[in-house]
Design a protein around this motif. Structure first.
Motif, PDB file in Angstrom:
ATOM      1  N   LEU A 179       0.898  -1.115  -0.150  1.00  0.00           N
ATOM      2  CA  LEU A 179       0.237  -0.138  -0.169  1.00  0.00           C
ATOM      3  C   LEU A 179       0.538   1.594  -0.194  1.00  0.00           C
ATOM      4  CD1 LEU A 179      -3.056   0.399   2.254  1.00  0.00           C
ATOM      5  CD2 LEU A 179      -1.620   2.302   1.644  1.00  0.00           C
ATOM      6  N   ILE A 180       2.163   1.335   0.870  1.00  0.00           N
ATOM      7  CA  ILE A 180       2.953   2.094   1.119  1.00  0.00           C
ATOM      8  C   ILE A 180       3.281   2.521  -0.287  1.00  0.00           C
ATOM      9  CG2 ILE A 180       4.864   3.347   1.781  1.00  0.00           C
ATOM     10  CD1 ILE A 180       3.655   1.854   4.754  1.00  0.00           C
ATOM     11  N   ASN A 181       4.193   1.477  -0.929  1.00  0.00           N
ATOM     12  CA  ASN A 181       4.776   0.968  -2.069  1.00  0.00           C
ATOM     13  C   ASN A 181       4.611   2.034  -3.015  1.00  0.00           C
ATOM     14  OD1 ASN A 181       5.774  -0.326  -4.830  1.00  0.00           O
ATOM     15  ND2 ASN A 181       7.318  -0.194  -3.360  1.00  0.00           N
ATOM     16  N   PHE A 182       3.004   2.077  -3.608  1.00  0.00           N
ATOM     17  CA  PHE A 182       2.069   2.377  -4.590  1.00  0.00           C
ATOM     18  C   PHE A 182       1.128   3.747  -4.026  1.00  0.00           C
ATOM     19  CE2 PHE A 182       2.487  -1.311  -6.415  1.00  0.00           C
ATOM     20  CZ  PHE A 182       2.282  -0.641  -7.682  1.00  0.00           C
ATOM     21  N   LEU A 183       1.080   4.204  -2.763  1.00  0.00           N
ATOM     22  CA  LEU A 183       1.076   5.025  -2.514  1.00  0.00           C
ATOM     23  C   LEU A 183       1.965   6.114  -2.766  1.00  0.00           C
ATOM     24  CD1 LEU A 183      -0.388   5.573   0.819  1.00  0.00           C
ATOM     25  CD2 LEU A 183      -1.913   6.052  -0.747  1.00  0.00           C
ATOM     26  N   ASP A 184       3.670   5.565  -2.205  1.00  0.00           N
ATOM     27  CA  ASP A 184       4.812   6.653  -2.604  1.00  0.00           C
ATOM     28  C   ASP A 184       4.888   6.981  -4.567  1.00  0.00           C
ATOM     29  OD1 ASP A 184       4.958   6.548  -0.492  1.00  0.00           O
ATOM     30  OD2 ASP A 184       6.774   5.056  -0.960  1.00  0.00           O
ATOM     31  N   LYS A 185       4.137   5.233  -5.410  1.00  0.00           N
ATOM     32  CA  LYS A 185       4.532   6.166  -7.123  1.00  0.00           C
ATOM     33  C   LYS A 185       3.379   6.978  -7.425  1.00  0.00           C
ATOM     34  CE  LYS A 185       5.995   1.397  -8.269  1.00  0.00           C
ATOM     35  NZ  LYS A 185       6.452   0.418  -6.784  1.00  0.00           N
ATOM     36  N   VAL A 186       2.055   6.303  -6.516  1.00  0.00           N
ATOM     37  CA  VAL A 186       1.428   7.226  -7.741  1.00  0.00           C
ATOM     38  C   VAL A 186       0.625   8.653  -7.410  1.00  0.00           C
ATOM     39  CG1 VAL A 186      -1.025   6.945  -6.172  1.00  0.00           C
ATOM     40  CG2 VAL A 186      -1.333   6.448  -7.867  1.00  0.00           C
ATOM     41  N   VAL A 187       0.998   9.124  -6.271  1.00  0.00           N
ATOM     42  CA  VAL A 187       1.259  10.906  -4.868  1.00  0.00           C
ATOM     43  C   VAL A 187       1.196  11.391  -6.608  1.00  0.00           C
ATOM     44  CG1 VAL A 187       3.046  10.028  -4.138  1.00  0.00           C
ATOM     45  CG2 VAL A 187       1.347  12.313  -3.362  1.00  0.00           C
ATOM     46  N   ILE A 188       3.151  11.412  -7.667  1.00  0.00           N
ATOM     47  CA  ILE A 188       3.095  12.946  -8.349  1.00  0.00           C
ATOM     48  C   ILE A 188       2.338  12.526  -9.030  1.00  0.00           C
ATOM     49  CG2 ILE A 188       4.700  10.807  -9.539  1.00  0.00           C
ATOM     50  CD1 ILE A 188       6.376  13.685  -9.548  1.00  0.00           C
ATOM     51  N   GLY A 189       1.253  11.837  -9.582  1.00  0.00           N
ATOM     52  CA  GLY A 189       0.775  11.895 -10.899  1.00  0.00           C
ATOM     53  C   GLY A 189      -1.101  12.578 -10.081  1.00  0.00           C
ATOM     54  N   VAL A 190      -1.743  12.183  -8.887  1.00  0.00           N
ATOM     55  CA  VAL A 190      -2.534  12.411  -7.822  1.00  0.00           C
ATOM     56  C   VAL A 190      -2.096  14.473  -8.281  1.00  0.00           C
ATOM     57  CG1 VAL A 190      -4.534  12.545  -6.355  1.00  0.00           C
ATOM     58  CG2 VAL A 190      -3.166  10.842  -7.200  1.00  0.00           C
ATOM     59  N   VAL A 191      -1.304  14.368  -7.530  1.00  0.00           N
ATOM     60  CA  VAL A 191      -0.687  15.805  -7.175  1.00  0.00           C
ATOM     61  C   VAL A 191      -0.228  16.771  -8.201  1.00  0.00           C
ATOM     62  CG1 VAL A 191      -0.405  15.798  -4.924  1.00  0.00           C
ATOM     63  CG2 VAL A 191       1.432  15.358  -6.627  1.00  0.00           C
ATOM     64  N   ALA A 192      -0.318  16.083 -10.002  1.00  0.00           N
ATOM     65  CA  ALA A 192       0.375  16.420 -10.936  1.00  0.00           C
ATOM     66  C   ALA A 192      -0.373  17.991 -11.691  1.00  0.00           C
ATOM     67  CB  ALA A 192       0.107  15.714 -12.181  1.00  0.00           C
ATOM     68  N   VAL A 193      -1.396  18.233 -11.672  1.00  0.00           N
ATOM     69  CA  VAL A 193      -2.129  20.024 -12.325  1.00  0.00           C
ATOM     70  C   VAL A 193      -1.244  20.607 -10.896  1.00  0.00           C
ATOM     71  CG1 VAL A 193      -4.195  21.177 -12.532  1.00  0.00           C
ATOM     72  CG2 VAL A 193      -4.355  18.322 -12.962  1.00  0.00           C
ATOM     73  N   PRO A 194      -1.576  21.179  -9.184  1.00  0.00           N
ATOM     74  CA  PRO A 194      -1.313  21.563  -8.839  1.00  0.00           C
ATOM     75  C   PRO A 194       0.339  21.745  -8.654  1.00  0.00           C
ATOM     76  CG  PRO A 194      -2.122  20.295  -7.352  1.00  0.00           C
ATOM     77  CD  PRO A 194      -2.421  19.556  -8.901  1.00  0.00           C
ATOM     78  N   MET A 195       1.143  20.622  -8.833  1.00  0.00           N
ATOM     79  CA  MET A 195       2.677  20.525  -8.680  1.00  0.00           C
ATOM     80  C   MET A 195       3.085  21.281  -9.615  1.00  0.00           C
ATOM     81  SD  MET A 195       5.162  17.298  -8.113  1.00  0.00           S
ATOM     82  CE  MET A 195       5.184  16.687 -10.185  1.00  0.00           C
ATOM     83  N   THR A 196       2.965  20.443 -11.037  1.00  0.00           N
ATOM     84  CA  THR A 196       2.942  21.348 -12.314  1.00  0.00           C
ATOM     85  C   THR A 196       2.943  22.719 -12.251  1.00  0.00           C
ATOM     86  OG1 THR A 196       1.239  20.812 -13.108  1.00  0.00           O
ATOM     87  CG2 THR A 196       2.684  19.095 -13.561  1.00  0.00           C
ATOM     88  N   LYS A 197       1.835  23.815 -11.981  1.00  0.00           N
ATOM     89  CA  LYS A 197       1.375  24.605 -11.959  1.00  0.00           C
ATOM     90  C   LYS A 197       2.680  25.369 -10.654  1.00  0.00           C
ATOM     91  CE  LYS A 197      -1.921  28.194 -11.016  1.00  0.00           C
ATOM     92  NZ  LYS A 197      -3.510  28.355 -10.487  1.00  0.00           N
TER      93      LYS A 197
END
Length: 434
Positions: free
Chosen positions: A24-42
């Motif tokens: 669970l932790i492993n995939f949270l680490d992987k996927v978090v960057i995709g889920v926060v992509a919009v505010p992070m890229t901005k």
């Protein structure tokens, strides 16, 4: 005493639960960057191509670290390797929360990928020390659903945390969760004792000298499993990296609603994966050949996934229909994460299992590195983001179908097991008689 007589179900399933938490932790680490992509890229001023590069960078050292730790895993207890991973993941979250530049973020993702690369082969290797061959599909599938649960939580929780506390807070919380798991594993984690697979009696009496690892990896069945893993990782990496952006910017859903649709896509994979893994194990326990129960079942799932992936390019669909179809199409390849390692463990000699499982993840992770970058390039060309993403998802169709067809032709576990168990130079019968 046989391997099955040493089977301790209560302890085996306790370890499965703990390792599911780590997944669970492993995939949270992987996927978090995709889920926060919009505010992070901005916030960081990233282009689509830069974001695809950063997302794919997670896998740059993934393969190297996976192979290195896989070779070590036959000499060092998996208990300690998994503890080291849990601690490293927790520590590496903090720099990601503090980063202010593209280069710093990229470096963080590369290092985290190197630390997380060996997770799956080490975990599977650890589980196989607790479960005999015909009981291995289900526990690995359950651990894989820890990944699914991580993706589900990402879709439901991360958008809320981001809305209230900003995208950086997600990395802080992931670090804290990693510390908690590491403490639990330090006190509760144990090493299994089923190191010997149940081989046919005839092969058990053969000389112990094995073919070198390079010859094992060149076996047609092993190569097919590696390709299946590559296709499955390609599909999964595209999904967790670009699906949130596709839902939000491509289909026009608001951030929180996009997160809920993302969660729906992820949760759909759980019954698909568990159900097909259970069916495979059910067939094996009733005497069906592994060629049917594992290979043909897996190939059918991948071919069905390919057909679903290309449907939006040829059929006019509503947004809801696209999401529901994508949920099924993306869920089917995940069964490869349960059945693929079981096929490898069935075929290769026990003393090469850790390295073979590491190679499976290493080759698969190459697909994880390439697919986000390819999608980023397609999106960067301009035009409709939804169409570009759908074209990117369709690349999975060609890949999974080719992998499935090659497996149907060349993946024969029974034959490969006999070949790889045969010693390099069998003693001459007349010499033995003398």
């Amino acid at each position: 005493m046989t391997a099955s007589s040493d089977f301790r179900p209560r302890s085996a399933w306790s370890m499965t639960i703990l390792l599911t938490g780590l997944a669970l932790i492993n995939f949270l680490d992987k996927v978090v960057i995709g889920v926060v992509a919009v505010p992070m890229t901005k916030d960081l001023g990233l282009s689509h191509a830069q974001f695809g590069l950063v997302a794919g960078s997670f896998f740059w050292l993934f393969s190297i670290s996976t192979v290195l730790v896989g070779l070590v895993s036959n000499r060092v207890q998996t208990r300690w390797l998994l503890l080291a991973m849990g601690v490293a993941w927790a520590v590496l979250q903090i720099p990601q929360a503090l980063t202010t530049s593209v280069l710093a973020l990229l470096l963080c993702r590369v290092l985290l990928g190197a630390a997380e690369g060996p997770f799956m082969p080490t975990t599977v290797h650890a589980l196989y020390k607790w479960f005999p061959d015909r009981k291995r599909n289900l526990p690995v599938a359950i651990v894989s659903q820890g990944a699914g649960l991580g993706l589900l939580m990402a879709g439901l929780v991360i958008p809320l945390i981001t809305a209230r506390h900003g995208w950086r807070m997600n990395f802080v919380l992931l670090g804290a969760i990693g510390v908690v798991w590491s403490v639990l594993w330090l006190f509760l984690g144990r090493e299994g004792n089923l190191d010997t697979q149940a081989r046919p009696r005839a092969t058990a009496k053969l000389a112990t000298k094995r073919k070198p690892l390079r010859k094992t990896l060149a076996d047609p069945s092993v190569l097919c499993v590696l390709l299946l893993g590559f296709a499955a990782y390609w599909s999964l990496s595209q999904l967790f990296t670009w699906l949130p952006t596709y839902l939000e910017k491509g289909l026009g859903y608001p951030n929180v609603q996009a997160g809920r649709w993302f969660a729906l896509v992820i949760i759909t994979a759980t019954p698909i994966n568990i159900g097909l893994s259970w069916l495979s194990q059910f067939l094996l326990e009733r005497g069906v050949s592994t060629r049917v129960a594992r290979v043909k079942l897996l190939a059918a799932a991948l071919i069905a996934s390919g057909a679903i992936y290309v449907t939006p390019l040829f059929v006019e669909l509503t947004h809801l229909q696209k999401v529901l179809l994508l949920a099924i199409g993306a869920g089917l390849p995940t069964v490869c994460f349960a059945i693929g390692p079981a096929l490898l463990a069935e075929v290769v000699p026990d003393d090469q299992r850790g390295a073979a499982l590491a190679m499976y993840t290493a080759i698969g992770s190459l697909g994880g590195a390439l697919s986000p970058a390819l999608m980023g390039a397609l999106v960067q060309r301009g035009g409709s983001l939804a169409t570009a993403c759908e074209q990117g998802f369709a690349t999975c169709a060609a890949l999974v179908v080719v992998a499935a067809l090659l497996a149907l032709r060349w993946l024969n576990p029974e034959r490969s097991r006999e070949v790889l168990a045969t010693p390099l130079a069998a003693p001459d019968a007349r010499t033995t008689a003398l």
